[in-house]
Design a protein around this motif. Structure first.
Motif, PDB file in Angstrom:
ATOM      1  N   LYS A 329     111.031  52.090  -9.481  1.00 50.45           N
ATOM      2  CA  LYS A 329     110.004  51.618 -10.411  1.00 50.45           C
ATOM      3  C   LYS A 329     108.615  52.003  -9.905  1.00 50.45           C
ATOM      4  CE  LYS A 329     108.022  47.525 -12.581  1.00 50.45           C
ATOM      5  NZ  LYS A 329     106.750  47.486 -11.830  1.00 50.45           N
ATOM      6  N   ILE A 330     108.418  51.971  -8.598  1.00 49.52           N
ATOM      7  CA  ILE A 330     107.126  52.382  -8.033  1.00 49.52           C
ATOM      8  C   ILE A 330     106.824  53.819  -8.479  1.00 49.52           C
ATOM      9  CG2 ILE A 330     105.869  52.869  -5.876  1.00 49.52           C
ATOM     10  CD1 ILE A 330     106.320  49.896  -6.107  1.00 49.52           C
ATOM     11  N   ASP A 336     103.979  57.043 -15.046  1.00 50.11           N
ATOM     12  CA  ASP A 336     103.546  56.583 -16.363  1.00 50.11           C
ATOM     13  C   ASP A 336     102.038  56.365 -16.413  1.00 50.11           C
ATOM     14  OD1 ASP A 336     106.140  56.745 -17.113  1.00 50.11           O
ATOM     15  OD2 ASP A 336     106.547  54.599 -17.081  1.00 50.11           O
ATOM     16  N   ARG A 337     101.501  55.793 -15.340  1.00 48.47           N
ATOM     17  CA  ARG A 337     100.055  55.585 -15.303  1.00 48.47           C
ATOM     18  C   ARG A 337      99.338  56.946 -15.260  1.00 48.47           C
ATOM     19  NH1 ARG A 337      95.480  53.677 -16.970  1.00 48.47           N
ATOM     20  NH2 ARG A 337      93.823  53.758 -15.420  1.00 48.47           N
ATOM     21  N   LEU A 338      99.897  57.881 -14.495  1.00 49.68           N
ATOM     22  CA  LEU A 338      99.276  59.203 -14.404  1.00 49.68           C
ATOM     23  C   LEU A 338      99.282  59.878 -15.777  1.00 49.68           C
ATOM     24  CD1 LEU A 338      98.012  61.430 -12.731  1.00 49.68           C
ATOM     25  CD2 LEU A 338     100.293  62.167 -12.030  1.00 49.68           C
ATOM     26  N   THR A 339     100.376  59.744 -16.507  1.00 48.14           N
ATOM     27  CA  THR A 339     100.437  60.312 -17.851  1.00 48.14           C
ATOM     28  C   THR A 339      99.381  59.668 -18.737  1.00 48.14           C
ATOM     29  OG1 THR A 339     102.817  60.537 -17.520  1.00 48.14           O
ATOM     30  CG2 THR A 339     102.012  60.816 -19.765  1.00 48.14           C
ATOM     31  N   ASP A 362      98.416  46.172 -13.383  1.00 45.94           N
ATOM     32  CA  ASP A 362      98.851  46.516 -14.731  1.00 45.94           C
ATOM     33  C   ASP A 362     100.230  47.175 -14.726  1.00 45.94           C
ATOM     34  OD1 ASP A 362      96.525  45.654 -16.227  1.00 45.94           O
ATOM     35  OD2 ASP A 362      95.479  47.231 -15.136  1.00 45.94           O
ATOM     36  N   TYR A 363     100.564  47.814 -13.633  1.00 46.35           N
ATOM     37  CA  TYR A 363     101.889  48.436 -13.511  1.00 46.35           C
ATOM     38  C   TYR A 363     102.668  47.826 -12.346  1.00 46.35           C
ATOM     39  CZ  TYR A 363     100.650  52.107 -16.852  1.00 46.35           C
ATOM     40  OH  TYR A 363     100.302  52.791 -17.974  1.00 46.35           O
ATOM     41  N   ILE A 364     102.084  47.925 -11.170  1.00 41.06           N
ATOM     42  CA  ILE A 364     102.777  47.443  -9.966  1.00 41.06           C
ATOM     43  C   ILE A 364     102.119  46.138  -9.503  1.00 41.06           C
ATOM     44  CG2 ILE A 364     103.350  47.986  -7.572  1.00 41.06           C
ATOM     45  CD1 ILE A 364     103.179  50.968  -8.357  1.00 41.06           C
ATOM     46  N   THR A 365     102.938  45.114  -9.349  1.00 47.06           N
ATOM     47  CA  THR A 365     102.370  43.815  -8.976  1.00 47.06           C
ATOM     48  C   THR A 365     102.345  43.639  -7.462  1.00 47.06           C
ATOM     49  OG1 THR A 365     104.538  42.761  -9.026  1.00 47.06           O
ATOM     50  CG2 THR A 365     103.273  42.740 -11.074  1.00 47.06           C
ATOM     51  N   PRO A 388     108.561  56.851  -1.647  1.00 49.54           N
ATOM     52  CA  PRO A 388     107.977  55.712  -2.356  1.00 49.54           C
ATOM     53  C   PRO A 388     107.205  54.796  -1.402  1.00 49.54           C
ATOM     54  CG  PRO A 388     110.329  55.926  -2.869  1.00 49.54           C
ATOM     55  CD  PRO A 388     110.045  56.821  -1.719  1.00 49.54           C
ATOM     56  N   LEU A 389     107.656  54.734  -0.144  1.00 48.96           N
ATOM     57  CA  LEU A 389     107.027  53.841   0.829  1.00 48.96           C
ATOM     58  C   LEU A 389     105.554  54.192   1.029  1.00 48.96           C
ATOM     59  CD1 LEU A 389     107.106  51.675   3.014  1.00 48.96           C
ATOM     60  CD2 LEU A 389     108.224  53.313   4.535  1.00 48.96           C
ATOM     61  N   ASN A 390     105.237  55.469   0.970  1.00 50.56           N
ATOM     62  CA  ASN A 390     103.858  55.881   1.187  1.00 50.56           C
ATOM     63  C   ASN A 390     102.927  55.295   0.123  1.00 50.56           C
ATOM     64  OD1 ASN A 390     101.620  58.339   0.855  1.00 50.56           O
ATOM     65  ND2 ASN A 390     102.165  57.787   2.942  1.00 50.56           N
ATOM     66  N   ILE A 391     103.398  55.242  -1.108  1.00 50.25           N
ATOM     67  CA  ILE A 391     102.581  54.667  -2.177  1.00 50.25           C
ATOM     68  C   ILE A 391     102.431  53.156  -1.958  1.00 50.25           C
ATOM     69  CG2 ILE A 391     102.491  54.211  -4.676  1.00 50.25           C
ATOM     70  CD1 ILE A 391     103.774  56.913  -5.134  1.00 50.25           C
ATOM     71  N   ILE A 392     103.525  52.504  -1.586  1.00 45.90           N
ATOM     72  CA  ILE A 392     103.466  51.063  -1.315  1.00 45.90           C
ATOM     73  C   ILE A 392     102.430  50.777  -0.232  1.00 45.90           C
ATOM     74  CG2 ILE A 392     104.789  49.098  -0.405  1.00 45.90           C
ATOM     75  CD1 ILE A 392     107.301  50.386  -1.700  1.00 45.90           C
ATOM     76  N   MET A 393     102.450  51.601   0.830  1.00 45.89           N
ATOM     77  CA  MET A 393     101.529  51.375   1.940  1.00 45.89           C
ATOM     78  C   MET A 393     100.076  51.614   1.522  1.00 45.89           C
ATOM     79  SD  MET A 393     102.669  50.094   4.545  1.00 45.89           S
ATOM     80  CE  MET A 393     104.298  49.376   4.493  1.00 45.89           C
ATOM     81  N   GLU A 394      99.843  52.666   0.734  1.00 43.74           N
ATOM     82  CA  GLU A 394      98.478  52.925   0.273  1.00 43.74           C
ATOM     83  C   GLU A 394      97.966  51.754  -0.555  1.00 43.74           C
ATOM     84  OE1 GLU A 394      96.237  55.125   1.000  1.00 43.74           O
ATOM     85  OE2 GLU A 394      97.602  56.152   2.378  1.00 43.74           O
ATOM     86  N   MET A 395      98.849  51.156  -1.339  1.00 46.33           N
ATOM     87  CA  MET A 395      98.414  50.046  -2.175  1.00 46.33           C
ATOM     88  C   MET A 395      98.211  48.776  -1.353  1.00 46.33           C
ATOM     89  SD  MET A 395     100.405  50.895  -5.724  1.00 46.33           S
ATOM     90  CE  MET A 395      99.382  49.833  -6.729  1.00 46.33           C
TER      91      MET A 395
END
Ligand code: SF4
Ligand code: SF4
Lengths: 438, 261
Positions: A329-330, A336-339, A362-365, A388-395
């Motif tokens: 989902k991440i 989806d947000r990028l689109t 709005d997308y990832i809580t 996916p972990l890299n995005i989680i960490m950046e957030m």
């Protein structure tokens, strides 16, 4: 008027190809919305990975059944497309089976025979895939993020494959000159009798129709990719090439932070010095990511490459224990947000007009982000080297460094580290006490 | 272990103008957590047995910053890292061993970018080396007939691809090693990483450590072995939750070896 079909064909090809080129351009522009990240190292290792993981599908076969079926479809897809080359030449120049005038009959027959066998392989595999998704209902295809479009998308592509393969076989079966050769029609000879009652003229119409639908279908498919998880058939290659090579446990050190920390630690730096003139108007760097533009281009390429297979999520300890976090989902949310951002730019003549939304919340809580154990199971499981972990960490970095929005217990833990050099409230001077205790 | 342990510090080595063979990075858990301290002491016992000339930083050691980094506090991580690197470099440290895979991963992979490059090894790798160089031998065969299953810590296994060292070391005992269905690269996390050790889990259907303990119980073990103080806590809690603490113990690889000396 003999040339009308050729012209129609050329127009179809130009429209199909043109739209595809436009889609590719949008795709590249959207990926470039991400932050710079230079990846120029270890070319040979990167090529090796591309050959093993993307081309050789070495990670797909970790799950043998799905892996095997996928390889059949994939090999079929690539090889049968050689036939498309012939179709394009025939279509443009009004020839019929140009291959026959270039290659000896036996070679041509061998090629077509292998295409026909592969077509059957693809049909069987695709049906097996459909059953897995719709009848056996494998758990990883049923998660919350797989409702609606992602579910239809998965099936649409399967129907597409079935139709394309059937058209290919019918086209061969109803081509009386090809059947008369009796070379390469290993499968289509058994389909031909189905049409035996038809006149030569009708047969020809059926053959032409199948031929046209086949090539038009392929052009539509090409343009469908942009809106589908099936983009991975193209993007898996660059994505694997640029995939992370350092140990999975190694997270990047944020350079902007390094600069500030160095400054703070430097006894010769004057903390009250006015910032240099040139910096006065510079936008202070944002730490971490709250929206897609804050992620790196590689994160965004990852998002477009995601096949929605869910292998990551099915290995995720948080997801397995009922937490909201799903690494798939991440990736889907990021895409989806990028689109959405891309469409916004298109609608506003090339500039992004803030829409009051972002990837975070709005997308990832936050609840999803804080459930991650950083265990790397998702990274290990992904067949196309997505992280996916890299995005989680950046957030998380954004949440902590920009919003100080960590859960209370974590704030408590962090202030312990700050004050006494350990995540618990013990005195730094007691750090060696264990040696004295019995 | 009633006798007082001799644990020399870097400061003492410095005062005598000597360099130790290796620096033992104890880590925050190993220094303060009651269960983890036992692992630390078992490892020190092992080092003494192998006559390793080692030192610790003692009160000069501070948290690596690993947990801060995993929860997103890059500032705090880098502050801790720079501080530690200054001390390590000041002492001219070349080689570091630690019982904590998180410290191991952090110092090995993330310190170099900030100016601290060392040869960092996990204690199971070091124990393996001590066996191979003949500095360590097992005298007592306490584990005959026992079943041991090893739980791969994420930051040793997947994160750094070290799957063999702990298994090789456990293989020195006469215990029967069994594998959980998911092990090595597919091992399930114990649930402690990424800062989870320090907070309540998000709402869900069960706790991760219980799920992982169930994996382990299926191998019917006498001992669940780990190589990480956090995994140890998680698995110990899991065993208690399953009310198996009477028949199954959770032990670090270092403790198992130390018992056989
Ligand atoms: S790293 Fe996080 S998201 Fe990935 S599998 Fe582990 S817990 Fe799940
Ligand atoms: S991130 Fe990888 S493993 Fe996860 S769904 Fe996408 S392609 Fe599959």
């Amino acid at each position: 008027m003999d040339f009308i079909p050729n012209i129609l064909f050329a127009i179809a090809l130009i429209i199909g190809g043109g739209y595809f080129a436009k889609n590719v351009k949008s795709l590249i522009r959207n990926i470039k919305l991400g932050r710079d990240q230079e990846i120029k190292d270890n070319k040979s290792e990167r090529w090796k990975n591309t050959i093993n993981i993307a081309l050789g599908q070495s990670k797909m076969v970790k799950r043998p059944i799905a892996g095997f079926l996928h390889i059949v479809v994939y090999v079929g897809f690539i090889i049968i497309n050689i036939e498309v080359l012939e179709i394009i030449i025939d279509g443009l120049f009004g020839t019929h089976r140009i291959g026959l005038s270039i290659l000896p009959v036996s070679v041509y027959g061998f090629l077509i025979a292998s295409f026909e066998i592969l077509a059957v392989g693809v049909l069987v595999s695709v049906i097996a895939f459909w059953i897995r998704r719709n009848i056996i209902k494998l758990k990883r295809f049923l998660s919350a993020e797989m409702k609606g479009w992602p579910k239809s998308d998965g099936n649409i592509i399967l129907y597409f494959e079935v139709v394309l393969m059937c058209l290919f076989l019918i086209m061969n079966a109803t081509d009386s000159s090809f059947q008369a050769l009796d070379s390469g029609n290993v499968i289509s000879q058994f389909i031909a009798p189905l049409f035996s009652g038809l006149s030569e003229a009708t047969l020809h119409v059926v053959e032409r129709t199948a031929w046209w639908l086949h090539i038009l279908g392929i052009l539509v498919f090409l343009n469908y990719l942009y809106f589908s998880k099936h983009l991975h058939i193209l993007l898996a290659f660059p994505n694997v090439y640029y995939g992370k090579l350092t140990p999975q446990g190694q997270f990047t050190n944020n350079e902007a932070v390094t600069k500030e920390v160095k400054l703070m630690m430097d006894p010769t730096a004057d903390p009250f010095a006015a910032p240099a003139e040139a910096d006065a108007n510079a936008v202070p760097e944002k730490f971490g990511a709250s929206d897609v533009q804050d992620l790196s281009w590689l994160n965004l390429l990852n998002a477009y490459t995601c096949t929605e297979c869910g292998r990551c999520t099915s290995e995720c300890p948080a997801n397995q224990t009922g937490k909201k976090l799903s690494p798939r989902k991440i990736m889907m949310d990021t895409r989806d947000r990028l689109t959405e951002v891309g469409n916004n730019i298109d609608a506003n003549k090339g500039t992004f007009v803030p829409d009051g939304k972002q990837l975070l919340n709005d997308y990832i809580t936050k609840e999803e982000l804080w459930a991650c154990t950083s265990c790397n199971a998702c990274v290990e499981a992904c067949p196309v080297s997505i992280d996916p972990l890299n995005i989680i960490m950046e957030m998380r970095r954004y949440l902590v460094m920009e919003e100080s929005a960590a859960p209370t217990e974590l704030n408590y833990m962090m202030s312990n580290i700050e004050n006494n050099g350990a995540p618990w409230p013990y005195n730094q001077q007691d750090r060696l006490n264990w040696a004295q205790e019995n | 272990m009633s006798e007082q342990l001799k644990v020399p510090t870097m400061a003492e080595f410095m005062a005598e103008g000597k360099q130790p063979e290796i620096l033992f990075w104890v880590g925050s858990a190993g220094s303060y957590d009651d269960r983890a301290k036992k692992i630390t002491k078992a490892f020190v016992k092992l080092l003494h047995e192998a006559k390793v000339d080692f030192a610790v930083l003692g009160t000069e050691e501070s948290a690596t910053g690993d947990i801060a980094k995993r929860v997103g506090n890059e500032f705090l991580f880098q502050m801790q890292a720079v501080m530690n690197i200054e001390i390590l470099n000041g002492y001219g440290i070349k080689r570091i061993v630690t019982c904590d895979p998180h410290s191991f991963n952090c110092i090995k992979n993330e310190y170099p970018g900030l100016g601290g490059t060392y040869d960092v090894i996990h204690h199971t790798q070091y124990i393996k080396e001590l066996f191979e160089t003949g500095r360590l031998t097992l005298k007592e065969d306490k584990f005959k007939g026992k079943r041991i299953t090893f739980h791969d810590p994420c930051y040793l296994g997947r994160a750094n691809k070290e799957y063999d060292a702990p298994r090789d070391v456990l293989g020195k005992t006469s215990a029967t090693l069994t594998e959980m269905k998911r092990h090595k690269s597919t091992a399930l996390c114990c649930g402690a990483g990424g800062g989870q050790m320090f907070k309540e889990p998000e709402p869900g259907t069960m706790d991760i450590n219980v799920l992982r303990t169930e994996d382990a119980l299926k191998t019917n073990p006498d001992i669940i072995a780990t190589g990480c103080p956090y995994c140890n806590t998680m698995m110990t809690d899991g065993v208690k939750y399953k009310e198996k603490e009477g028949s199954i113990v959770v032990k670090d690889v270092a403790e198992i070896i130390a018992e056989g000396l």
